[in-house]
Design a protein around this motif. Structure first.
Motif, PDB file in Angstrom:
ATOM      1  N   PHE A 104      44.116   5.089  53.217  1.00 48.14           N
ATOM      2  CA  PHE A 104      45.103   4.895  52.144  1.00 48.14           C
ATOM      3  C   PHE A 104      46.323   4.147  52.685  1.00 48.14           C
ATOM      4  CE2 PHE A 104      42.634   8.499  50.613  1.00 48.14           C
ATOM      5  CZ  PHE A 104      42.480   8.197  49.267  1.00 48.14           C
ATOM      6  N   ALA A 105      46.970   3.390  51.794  1.00 50.47           N
ATOM      7  CA  ALA A 105      48.162   2.626  52.203  1.00 50.47           C
ATOM      8  C   ALA A 105      49.236   3.579  52.730  1.00 50.47           C
ATOM      9  CB  ALA A 105      48.683   1.816  51.024  1.00 50.47           C
ATOM     10  N   ARG A 106      49.392   4.741  52.076  1.00 54.13           N
ATOM     11  CA  ARG A 106      50.401   5.710  52.511  1.00 54.13           C
ATOM     12  C   ARG A 106      49.725   6.776  53.388  1.00 54.13           C
ATOM     13  NH1 ARG A 106      55.254   6.218  49.983  1.00 54.13           N
ATOM     14  NH2 ARG A 106      55.597   7.597  51.779  1.00 54.13           N
ATOM     15  N   GLU A 107      49.413   6.378  54.606  1.00 55.31           N
ATOM     16  CA  GLU A 107      48.764   7.282  55.566  1.00 55.31           C
ATOM     17  C   GLU A 107      49.612   8.533  55.801  1.00 55.31           C
ATOM     18  OE1 GLU A 107      45.974   7.765  56.973  1.00 55.31           O
ATOM     19  OE2 GLU A 107      46.559   9.125  58.589  1.00 55.31           O
ATOM     20  N   ASP A 108      50.942   8.371  55.735  1.00 55.72           N
ATOM     21  CA  ASP A 108      51.817   9.526  55.949  1.00 55.72           C
ATOM     22  C   ASP A 108      51.592  10.606  54.884  1.00 55.72           C
ATOM     23  OD1 ASP A 108      52.788   7.622  54.115  1.00 55.72           O
ATOM     24  OD2 ASP A 108      54.838   8.361  54.291  1.00 55.72           O
ATOM     25  N   LEU A 109      51.451  10.174  53.623  1.00 57.45           N
ATOM     26  CA  LEU A 109      51.227  11.142  52.539  1.00 57.45           C
ATOM     27  C   LEU A 109      49.828  11.761  52.640  1.00 57.45           C
ATOM     28  CD1 LEU A 109      52.855   9.231  49.529  1.00 57.45           C
ATOM     29  CD2 LEU A 109      53.860  11.004  50.989  1.00 57.45           C
ATOM     30  N   ARG A 110      48.862  10.944  53.030  1.00 54.59           N
ATOM     31  CA  ARG A 110      47.494  11.465  53.208  1.00 54.59           C
ATOM     32  C   ARG A 110      47.473  12.546  54.278  1.00 54.59           C
ATOM     33  NH1 ARG A 110      43.655  12.164  56.527  1.00 54.59           N
ATOM     34  NH2 ARG A 110      45.031  11.282  58.110  1.00 54.59           N
ATOM     35  N   ALA A 111      48.145  12.281  55.396  1.00 53.87           N
ATOM     36  CA  ALA A 111      48.145  13.233  56.501  1.00 53.87           C
ATOM     37  C   ALA A 111      48.800  14.545  56.084  1.00 53.87           C
ATOM     38  CB  ALA A 111      48.853  12.618  57.706  1.00 53.87           C
ATOM     39  N   THR A 112      49.849  14.449  55.280  1.00 44.76           N
ATOM     40  CA  THR A 112      50.520  15.671  54.806  1.00 44.76           C
ATOM     41  C   THR A 112      49.568  16.493  53.946  1.00 44.76           C
ATOM     42  OG1 THR A 112      52.626  14.506  54.804  1.00 44.76           O
ATOM     43  CG2 THR A 112      52.516  16.543  53.524  1.00 44.76           C
ATOM     44  N   GLU A 113      48.883  15.819  53.020  1.00 51.53           N
ATOM     45  CA  GLU A 113      47.913  16.525  52.161  1.00 51.53           C
ATOM     46  C   GLU A 113      46.778  17.116  52.988  1.00 51.53           C
ATOM     47  OE1 GLU A 113      46.301  15.828  48.415  1.00 51.53           O
ATOM     48  OE2 GLU A 113      47.540  14.046  48.078  1.00 51.53           O
ATOM     49  N   ALA A 114      46.325  16.351  53.981  1.00 50.26           N
ATOM     50  CA  ALA A 114      45.193  16.795  54.810  1.00 50.26           C
ATOM     51  C   ALA A 114      45.556  18.036  55.612  1.00 50.26           C
ATOM     52  CB  ALA A 114      44.768  15.669  55.743  1.00 50.26           C
ATOM     53  N   SER A 115      46.799  18.119  56.050  1.00 51.60           N
ATOM     54  CA  SER A 115      47.191  19.279  56.853  1.00 51.60           C
ATOM     55  C   SER A 115      47.572  20.469  55.976  1.00 51.60           C
ATOM     56  CB  SER A 115      48.351  18.912  57.786  1.00 51.60           C
ATOM     57  OG  SER A 115      49.450  18.497  57.002  1.00 51.60           O
ATOM     58  N   GLY A 116      47.636  20.246  54.649  1.00 55.16           N
ATOM     59  CA  GLY A 116      47.932  21.337  53.727  1.00 55.16           C
ATOM     60  C   GLY A 116      46.679  21.806  53.019  1.00 55.16           C
ATOM     61  N   ALA A 117      46.568  21.472  51.747  1.00 58.33           N
ATOM     62  CA  ALA A 117      45.427  21.936  50.941  1.00 58.33           C
ATOM     63  C   ALA A 117      44.110  21.272  51.348  1.00 58.33           C
ATOM     64  CB  ALA A 117      45.718  21.665  49.466  1.00 58.33           C
ATOM     65  N   ASP A 118      44.187  20.106  51.947  1.00 55.02           N
ATOM     66  CA  ASP A 118      43.002  19.332  52.356  1.00 55.02           C
ATOM     67  C   ASP A 118      41.935  19.299  51.247  1.00 55.02           C
ATOM     68  OD1 ASP A 118      41.488  17.700  53.922  1.00 55.02           O
ATOM     69  OD2 ASP A 118      40.691  19.293  55.205  1.00 55.02           O
ATOM     70  N   PRO A 119      42.279  18.711  50.096  1.00 53.58           N
ATOM     71  CA  PRO A 119      41.337  18.721  48.955  1.00 53.58           C
ATOM     72  C   PRO A 119      40.088  17.888  49.210  1.00 53.58           C
ATOM     73  CG  PRO A 119      43.166  17.228  48.525  1.00 53.58           C
ATOM     74  CD  PRO A 119      43.491  17.933  49.815  1.00 53.58           C
ATOM     75  N   THR A 120      39.027  18.253  48.511  1.00 56.49           N
ATOM     76  CA  THR A 120      37.824  17.423  48.506  1.00 56.49           C
ATOM     77  C   THR A 120      38.135  16.150  47.721  1.00 56.49           C
ATOM     78  OG1 THR A 120      36.311  19.291  48.638  1.00 56.49           O
ATOM     79  CG2 THR A 120      35.447  17.264  47.663  1.00 56.49           C
ATOM     80  N   VAL A 121      37.842  15.007  48.292  1.00 54.89           N
ATOM     81  CA  VAL A 121      38.044  13.728  47.602  1.00 54.89           C
ATOM     82  C   VAL A 121      36.734  13.285  46.958  1.00 54.89           C
ATOM     83  CG1 VAL A 121      38.756  11.310  47.870  1.00 54.89           C
ATOM     84  CG2 VAL A 121      39.938  13.119  49.152  1.00 54.89           C
TER      85      VAL A 121
END
Ligand code: F6R
Ligand code: ZN
Length: 213
Positions: free
Chosen positions: A60-77
């Motif tokens: 994703f263009a916003r890798e920072d936001l992806r990493a935050t989501e991944a370290s939190g709820a880590d949803p199924t994409v």
């Protein structure tokens, strides 16, 4: 008439009749495969793959936001349910991909995207929801709107990624040659030419380097 032994290289053939060669390998039986439109299950079922946000680093263009989501709820994409037809030469494996609705920094949920190392074509058939099939040959990028009943054709040599542009699950059937393979590093290195962001009109395509719509 083409000599089948030449046509299929080292694979030995035992000719039962001129139109129905009986290959020594593999012994795949003709089969019926049922798809459940409610649950997305495939019967009989082959491998099932679930890709969570934590598996999508660098996409994703916003890798920072992806990493935050991944370290939190880590949803199924997205998830990929395959039939039992194996990924081996001359077979035609199939799989159903379901991409959940959602965005990361406004960029729609999507698959990793890949090239086939053995450059072979593939078809996608939309089963439900709305999305896009993004293809990139290293120079040109092409987007095809996908929905139920739409067939997207991926020619040999085009990297491909699927995107859910709707508010519901986007599902599609993929059918591809068993020897095609999947190269994910190509997309990480070369990108996909464009990105799909959410917009008031639905979706907007931006240059790959853009970080917002
Ligand atoms: C197979 C194919 C699809 C994808 C699936 C998941 O060649 O194109 O079955 O494998 O939609 O996408 P990726 O593999 O990019 O994670
Ligand atoms: Zn593919």
């Amino acid at each position: 008439m083409t000599n089948r032994t030449q046509e299929y290289g080292k694979h030995k053939t035992i000719t039962r009749s001129r139109s129905m060669p009986n290959f020594e390998t593999p012994p795949i039986e003709p089969m019926q495969i049922r798809f459940n439109f409610c649950t997305s299950a495939v019967q009989p079922e082959g491998p099932v793959l679930t890709r969570r946000m934590s598996a999508l680093n660098g996409l994703f263009a916003r890798e920072d936001l992806r990493a935050t989501e991944a370290s939190g709820a880590d949803p199924t994409v997205y998830s990929v349910v395959s039939s039992p037809v194996p990924e081996i030469a001359r077979e035609l494996p199939q799989s159903i991909t379901t991409i959940r609705p959602g965005t990361v920094g406004g960029e729609f949920y999507m698959t990793k995207g890949h090239q086939h190392p053995d450059p072979q074509g593939e078809i996608y058939l939309g089963l439900g929801g709305v999305g896009g099939l993004l293809m990139f040959d290293g120079q040109r990028s092409v987007w095809i709107d996908m929905a139920e009943g739409v067939i997207g054709y991926i020619p040999p040599g085009w990297a491909h990624r699927s995107v859910n542009t709707g508010a519901e699950d986007y599902r599609f059937l993929a059918v591809y040659p068993g020897s095609a393979g999947h190269d994910y590093s190509w997309v990480l290195e070369h990108g996909m030419g464009q990105r799909a962001f959410s917009a008031s009109t639905g979706h907007v395509l931006t240059p790959y380097s853009a970080t917002s719509a």
